[in-house]
Design a protein around this motif. Sequence first.
Motif, PDB file in Angstrom:
ATOM      1  N   MET A 225      -3.092  -6.499  -3.230  1.00 40.94           N
ATOM      2  CA  MET A 225      -3.542  -5.164  -3.673  1.00 40.94           C
ATOM      3  C   MET A 225      -4.671  -4.707  -2.700  1.00 40.94           C
ATOM      4  SD  MET A 225      -4.345  -2.283  -5.344  1.00 40.94           S
ATOM      5  CE  MET A 225      -5.551  -1.872  -4.280  1.00 40.94           C
ATOM      6  N   SER A 226      -4.432  -4.325  -1.373  1.00 41.72           N
ATOM      7  CA  SER A 226      -5.362  -3.928  -0.337  1.00 41.72           C
ATOM      8  C   SER A 226      -5.533  -2.480  -0.470  1.00 41.72           C
ATOM      9  CB  SER A 226      -4.889  -4.516   0.827  1.00 41.72           C
ATOM     10  OG  SER A 226      -5.663  -3.711   1.902  1.00 41.72           O
ATOM     11  N   ARG A 227      -6.649  -1.916  -1.001  1.00 44.79           N
ATOM     12  CA  ARG A 227      -6.847  -0.514  -1.095  1.00 44.79           C
ATOM     13  C   ARG A 227      -6.656   0.287   0.385  1.00 44.79           C
ATOM     14  NH1 ARG A 227      -8.951   3.764  -4.284  1.00 44.79           N
ATOM     15  NH2 ARG A 227      -8.772   5.373  -3.119  1.00 44.79           N
ATOM     16  N   ALA A 228      -7.410  -0.597   1.494  1.00 44.59           N
ATOM     17  CA  ALA A 228      -7.258   0.168   2.799  1.00 44.59           C
ATOM     18  C   ALA A 228      -5.797   0.155   3.079  1.00 44.59           C
ATOM     19  CB  ALA A 228      -7.798  -0.819   3.955  1.00 44.59           C
TER      20      ALA A 228
ATOM     21  N   THR B 172       6.105  -2.747  -1.307  1.00 50.03           N
ATOM     22  CA  THR B 172       5.520  -3.744  -2.265  1.00 50.03           C
ATOM     23  C   THR B 172       4.253  -4.572  -1.702  1.00 50.03           C
ATOM     24  OG1 THR B 172       7.007  -5.585  -1.479  1.00 50.03           O
ATOM     25  CG2 THR B 172       7.931  -4.173  -3.180  1.00 50.03           C
ATOM     26  N   ASP B 173       3.484  -4.599  -2.465  1.00 52.29           N
ATOM     27  CA  ASP B 173       2.070  -5.312  -1.993  1.00 52.29           C
ATOM     28  C   ASP B 173       1.561  -4.989  -0.756  1.00 52.29           C
ATOM     29  OD1 ASP B 173       2.111  -6.358  -4.667  1.00 52.29           O
ATOM     30  OD2 ASP B 173       3.058  -8.156  -3.992  1.00 52.29           O
ATOM     31  N   PRO B 174       1.114  -4.014  -0.192  1.00 54.98           N
ATOM     32  CA  PRO B 174       0.993  -3.652   0.841  1.00 54.98           C
ATOM     33  C   PRO B 174      -0.598  -4.366   1.386  1.00 54.98           C
ATOM     34  CG  PRO B 174       0.528  -1.930  -0.484  1.00 54.98           C
ATOM     35  CD  PRO B 174       1.097  -2.836  -1.102  1.00 54.98           C
TER      36      PRO B 174
ATOM     37  N   PHE C   5       6.661  -5.599   1.769  1.00 53.31           N
ATOM     38  CA  PHE C   5       7.911  -5.176   2.219  1.00 53.31           C
ATOM     39  C   PHE C   5       8.062  -3.726   2.388  1.00 53.31           C
ATOM     40  CE2 PHE C   5       8.582  -9.527   1.086  1.00 53.31           C
ATOM     41  CZ  PHE C   5       9.883 -10.029   1.786  1.00 53.31           C
ATOM     42  N   GLN C   6       9.080  -3.072   3.083  1.00 52.90           N
ATOM     43  CA  GLN C   6       9.386  -1.683   2.989  1.00 52.90           C
ATOM     44  C   GLN C   6      10.883  -1.542   2.726  1.00 52.90           C
ATOM     45  OE1 GLN C   6      10.130   0.422   6.802  1.00 52.90           O
ATOM     46  NE2 GLN C   6       8.339   1.800   5.865  1.00 52.90           N
ATOM     47  N   PHE C   7      11.084  -0.745   2.039  1.00 56.97           N
ATOM     48  CA  PHE C   7      12.479  -0.462   1.503  1.00 56.97           C
ATOM     49  C   PHE C   7      12.896   1.076   1.622  1.00 56.97           C
ATOM     50  CE2 PHE C   7      10.963  -3.968  -1.138  1.00 56.97           C
ATOM     51  CZ  PHE C   7      12.097  -4.785  -1.205  1.00 56.97           C
ATOM     52  N   ARG C   8      13.755   1.132   2.772  1.00 53.44           N
ATOM     53  CA  ARG C   8      13.997   2.597   2.883  1.00 53.44           C
ATOM     54  C   ARG C   8      15.571   2.900   2.813  1.00 53.44           C
ATOM     55  NH1 ARG C   8      11.204   4.810   8.112  1.00 53.44           N
ATOM     56  NH2 ARG C   8      11.776   6.673   7.027  1.00 53.44           N
ATOM     57  N   GLY C   9      15.627   3.909   2.058  1.00 53.93           N
ATOM     58  CA  GLY C   9      16.998   4.514   1.647  1.00 53.93           C
ATOM     59  C   GLY C   9      16.593   5.770   1.588  1.00 53.93           C
TER      60      GLY C   9
END
Length: 107
Positions: A51-54, A26-28, A16-20
């Motif tokens: 947990m994807s390093r790339a 979270t957990d890309p 998820f992406q949270f933008r404010g």
Amino acid sequence: MEIQGLEIQRLNHTAFQFRGSKTVYTDPYQIPEGLATADLILITHEHFDHMSRADVDKITSEQTTIVAIPSCEEALRGVTAQAVHYVRPGDRLTVEGIAIEAYPAYN
């Protein structure tokens, strides 16, 4: 979706992406290219689809802070980030003005 000035976007799986005033992920995992750089990345556990390093590298800069559990330490070694914090259940910290509390998770 927007709630009280916070834009929430599901990117994929558990990402998820949270933008404010800050940009938090979270957990890309399998996220698209070209997303905004993260102020904060939260990683819940070490499984490849959390947990994807790339994918972490796609959204990290020298100003990013990462919060993860200790089992992610090897995968995050050498990451370009301002700071990396490893937390255990019950730990609390504040990053970029955002209060974080770690809870146990079981798979």
